[in-house]
Design a protein around this motif. Structure first.
Motif, PDB file in Angstrom:
ATOM      1  N   LEU A  52       0.803  -1.217   0.000  1.00 23.11           N
ATOM      2  CA  LEU A  52       0.000   0.000   0.000  1.00 23.11           C
ATOM      3  C   LEU A  52       0.844   1.280   0.000  1.00 23.11           C
ATOM      4  O   LEU A  52       0.636   2.170  -0.842  1.00 23.11           O
ATOM      5  CB  LEU A  52      -0.956  -0.005   1.196  1.00 23.11           C
ATOM      6  N   ILE A  53       1.793   1.383   0.931  1.00 21.61           N
ATOM      7  CA  ILE A  53       2.602   2.602   1.010  1.00 21.61           C
ATOM      8  C   ILE A  53       3.477   2.782  -0.230  1.00 21.61           C
ATOM      9  O   ILE A  53       3.443   3.847  -0.869  1.00 21.61           O
ATOM     10  CB  ILE A  53       3.453   2.621   2.300  1.00 21.61           C
ATOM     11  N   PRO A  54       4.287   1.762  -0.610  1.00 23.01           N
ATOM     12  CA  PRO A  54       5.097   1.942  -1.827  1.00 23.01           C
ATOM     13  C   PRO A  54       4.232   2.195  -3.058  1.00 23.01           C
ATOM     14  O   PRO A  54       4.566   3.032  -3.898  1.00 23.01           O
ATOM     15  CB  PRO A  54       5.851   0.609  -1.949  1.00 23.01           C
ATOM     16  N   GLY A  55       3.106   1.468  -3.155  1.00 24.82           N
ATOM     17  CA  GLY A  55       2.225   1.637  -4.307  1.00 24.82           C
ATOM     18  C   GLY A  55       1.668   3.050  -4.401  1.00 24.82           C
ATOM     19  O   GLY A  55       1.637   3.649  -5.482  1.00 24.82           O
ATOM     20  N   LEU A  56       1.257   3.600  -3.270  1.00 23.06           N
ATOM     21  CA  LEU A  56       0.707   4.953  -3.243  1.00 23.06           C
ATOM     22  C   LEU A  56       1.774   5.989  -3.607  1.00 23.06           C
ATOM     23  O   LEU A  56       1.521   6.908  -4.400  1.00 23.06           O
ATOM     24  CB  LEU A  56       0.148   5.262  -1.853  1.00 23.06           C
ATOM     25  N   LEU A  57       2.974   5.837  -3.043  1.00 20.03           N
ATOM     26  CA  LEU A  57       4.056   6.781  -3.323  1.00 20.03           C
ATOM     27  C   LEU A  57       4.505   6.701  -4.781  1.00 20.03           C
ATOM     28  O   LEU A  57       4.812   7.725  -5.401  1.00 20.03           O
ATOM     29  CB  LEU A  57       5.235   6.527  -2.379  1.00 20.03           C
ATOM     30  N   ILE A  58       4.548   5.500  -5.321  1.00 21.05           N
ATOM     31  CA  ILE A  58       4.918   5.338  -6.727  1.00 21.05           C
ATOM     32  C   ILE A  58       3.864   5.983  -7.624  1.00 21.05           C
ATOM     33  O   ILE A  58       4.201   6.632  -8.624  1.00 21.05           O
ATOM     34  CB  ILE A  58       5.080   3.836  -7.067  1.00 21.05           C
ATOM     35  N   TYR A  59       2.606   5.830  -7.254  1.00 19.28           N
ATOM     36  CA  TYR A  59       1.533   6.457  -8.026  1.00 19.28           C
ATOM     37  C   TYR A  59       1.660   7.981  -7.969  1.00 19.28           C
ATOM     38  O   TYR A  59       1.427   8.668  -8.974  1.00 19.28           O
ATOM     39  CB  TYR A  59       0.171   6.027  -7.486  1.00 19.28           C
ATOM     40  N   MET A  60       2.034   8.510  -6.806  1.00 20.23           N
ATOM     41  CA  MET A  60       2.227   9.951  -6.666  1.00 20.23           C
ATOM     42  C   MET A  60       3.372  10.439  -7.556  1.00 20.23           C
ATOM     43  O   MET A  60       3.275  11.508  -8.172  1.00 20.23           O
ATOM     44  CB  MET A  60       2.492  10.305  -5.197  1.00 20.23           C
ATOM     45  N   LEU A  61       4.443   9.651  -7.625  1.00 21.38           N
ATOM     46  CA  LEU A  61       5.566  10.009  -8.506  1.00 21.38           C
ATOM     47  C   LEU A  61       5.118  10.054  -9.959  1.00 21.38           C
ATOM     48  O   LEU A  61       5.571  10.903 -10.736  1.00 21.38           O
ATOM     49  CB  LEU A  61       6.714   9.001  -8.340  1.00 21.38           C
ATOM     50  N   TYR A  62       4.231   9.139 -10.296  1.00 27.12           N
ATOM     51  CA  TYR A  62       3.693   9.113 -11.662  1.00 27.12           C
ATOM     52  C   TYR A  62       2.824  10.340 -11.922  1.00 27.12           C
ATOM     53  O   TYR A  62       2.916  10.977 -12.980  1.00 27.12           O
ATOM     54  CB  TYR A  62       2.889   7.826 -11.859  1.00 27.12           C
ATOM     55  N   ARG A  63       1.993  10.700 -10.963  1.00 24.19           N
ATOM     56  CA  ARG A  63       1.082  11.823 -11.128  1.00 24.19           C
ATOM     57  C   ARG A  63       1.819  13.153 -11.267  1.00 24.19           C
ATOM     58  O   ARG A  63       1.367  14.044 -11.996  1.00 24.19           O
ATOM     59  CB  ARG A  63       0.106  11.896  -9.949  1.00 24.19           C
ATOM     60  N   ILE A  64       2.955  13.288 -10.584  1.00 27.36           N
ATOM     61  CA  ILE A  64       3.688  14.558 -10.663  1.00 27.36           C
ATOM     62  C   ILE A  64       4.707  14.563 -11.801  1.00 27.36           C
ATOM     63  O   ILE A  64       5.413  15.555 -11.986  1.00 27.36           O
ATOM     64  CB  ILE A  64       4.386  14.898  -9.326  1.00 27.36           C
ATOM     65  N   GLY A  65       4.767  13.448 -12.540  1.00 28.91           N
ATOM     66  CA  GLY A  65       5.591  13.423 -13.742  1.00 28.91           C
ATOM     67  C   GLY A  65       7.003  12.897 -13.601  1.00 28.91           C
ATOM     68  O   GLY A  65       7.765  12.888 -14.569  1.00 28.91           O
ATOM     69  N   LEU A  67       7.730   9.787 -12.901  1.00 29.47           N
ATOM     70  CA  LEU A  67       7.666   8.519 -13.620  1.00 29.47           C
ATOM     71  C   LEU A  67       6.785   8.693 -14.846  1.00 29.47           C
ATOM     72  O   LEU A  67       5.711   9.282 -14.761  1.00 29.47           O
ATOM     73  CB  LEU A  67       7.092   7.413 -12.725  1.00 29.47           C
ATOM     74  N   SER A  68       7.244   8.174 -15.971  1.00 25.04           N
ATOM     75  CA  SER A  68       6.469   8.313 -17.205  1.00 25.04           C
ATOM     76  C   SER A  68       5.453   7.194 -17.384  1.00 25.04           C
ATOM     77  O   SER A  68       4.526   7.313 -18.186  1.00 25.04           O
ATOM     78  CB  SER A  68       7.410   8.343 -18.415  1.00 25.04           C
ATOM     79  N   ASP A  69       5.616   6.118 -16.605  1.00 24.63           N
ATOM     80  CA  ASP A  69       4.738   4.961 -16.765  1.00 24.63           C
ATOM     81  C   ASP A  69       4.720   4.160 -15.474  1.00 24.63           C
ATOM     82  O   ASP A  69       5.762   3.946 -14.857  1.00 24.63           O
ATOM     83  CB  ASP A  69       5.245   4.078 -17.919  1.00 24.63           C
ATOM     84  N   LEU A  70       3.542   3.700 -15.057  1.00 27.29           N
ATOM     85  CA  LEU A  70       3.443   2.933 -13.814  1.00 27.29           C
ATOM     86  C   LEU A  70       4.094   1.561 -13.908  1.00 27.29           C
ATOM     87  O   LEU A  70       4.423   0.956 -12.890  1.00 27.29           O
ATOM     88  CB  LEU A  70       1.968   2.781 -13.414  1.00 27.29           C
ATOM     89  N   SER A  71       4.258   1.045 -15.118  1.00 29.58           N
ATOM     90  CA  SER A  71       4.907  -0.257 -15.280  1.00 29.58           C
ATOM     91  C   SER A  71       6.425  -0.130 -15.291  1.00 29.58           C
ATOM     92  O   SER A  71       7.130  -1.133 -15.422  1.00 29.58           O
ATOM     93  CB  SER A  71       4.435  -0.924 -16.573  1.00 29.58           C
TER      94      SER A  71
END
Length: 202
Positions: A52-65, A67-71
């Motif tokens: 949950l925590i890593p997944g949420l933080l990774i998603y946040m990195l994606y949302r702010i640009g 990360l270019s892709d969640l995969s």
């Protein structure tokens, strides 16, 4: 085939592997009997800190640009999610240490941290399959626990896990996320580190 491969990759994504590993302990070892009264105390934190925590933080990195892709297709972008996962796993390690869990159990978590640290170094020059070092880590841990802790040989479980590993590896190839070398390398990394760490904890 690609749709099935996407499902397999999602169900067996790396962030869920520690939770699957702990669930296997409850299902197939004496651990499930000795710690049955602490089931939620053990399972909830691993789900929280490894998924949950890593997944949420990774998603946040994606949302702010960042990360270019969640995969995480881009090799250089994998450093941030890996680093987040190391910190989260380390917190989980401290939690279990304070619970006075068995040394071999703590080493199982330590193996996950070591695998991620090695993966960070490898990622600087080469893309390695996180899916495969996830399932490889489970199989290595299961094998080490079976031989050195349980003194058993659950060959049906090994067969199932190896089939799952084959399915995951094949799905990564079908989706063209990795080469065969990256798939094999990921599996060997996870299996070897996990097996050795749990063995050292016995």
């Amino acid at each position: 085939m690609k749709s099935i491969s996407h499902v397999i990759s999602t169900v067996f994504q790396p962030l869920l592997m520690p939770t699957y590993g702990v669930m296997l302990l409850f299902a197939y070892t004496y651990f499930g009997v000795v710690y049955s009264h602490k089931f939620w105390q053990i399972v909830t934190p691993v789900l929280f800190f490894s998924f949950l925590i890593p997944g949420l933080l990774i998603y946040m990195l994606y949302r702010i640009g960042i990360l270019s892709d969640l995969s995480l297709k881009v090799r250089k972008e994998r450093f941030y999610p890996y680093f987040i996962t190391v910190l989260s796993y380390s917190t989980l390690m401290i939690y279990y240490y304070r619970m006075q869990m068995p040394k071999w159990f703590l080493m199982m978590i330590a193996a996950s941290i070591a695998i991620m640290l090695i993966a960070i170094l490898i990622t600087l020059i080469w893309k390695i399959s996180a899916h495969m070092f996830g399932i490889g880590g489970i199989i290595g841990g299961v094998m080490s626990i079976s031989y050195f802790v349980e003194r058993s040989n659950p060959y049906y479980l090994f067969m199932i896990l190896l089939i799952i590993a084959g399915m995951i590896g094949t799905s990564r190839l079908i989706l063209k996320r990795h080469t065969l070398g990256q798939v094999i390398g990921g599996f060997l990394l996870g299996f070897t580190v996990s097996f050795i760490f749990v063995w050292m904890g016995v």
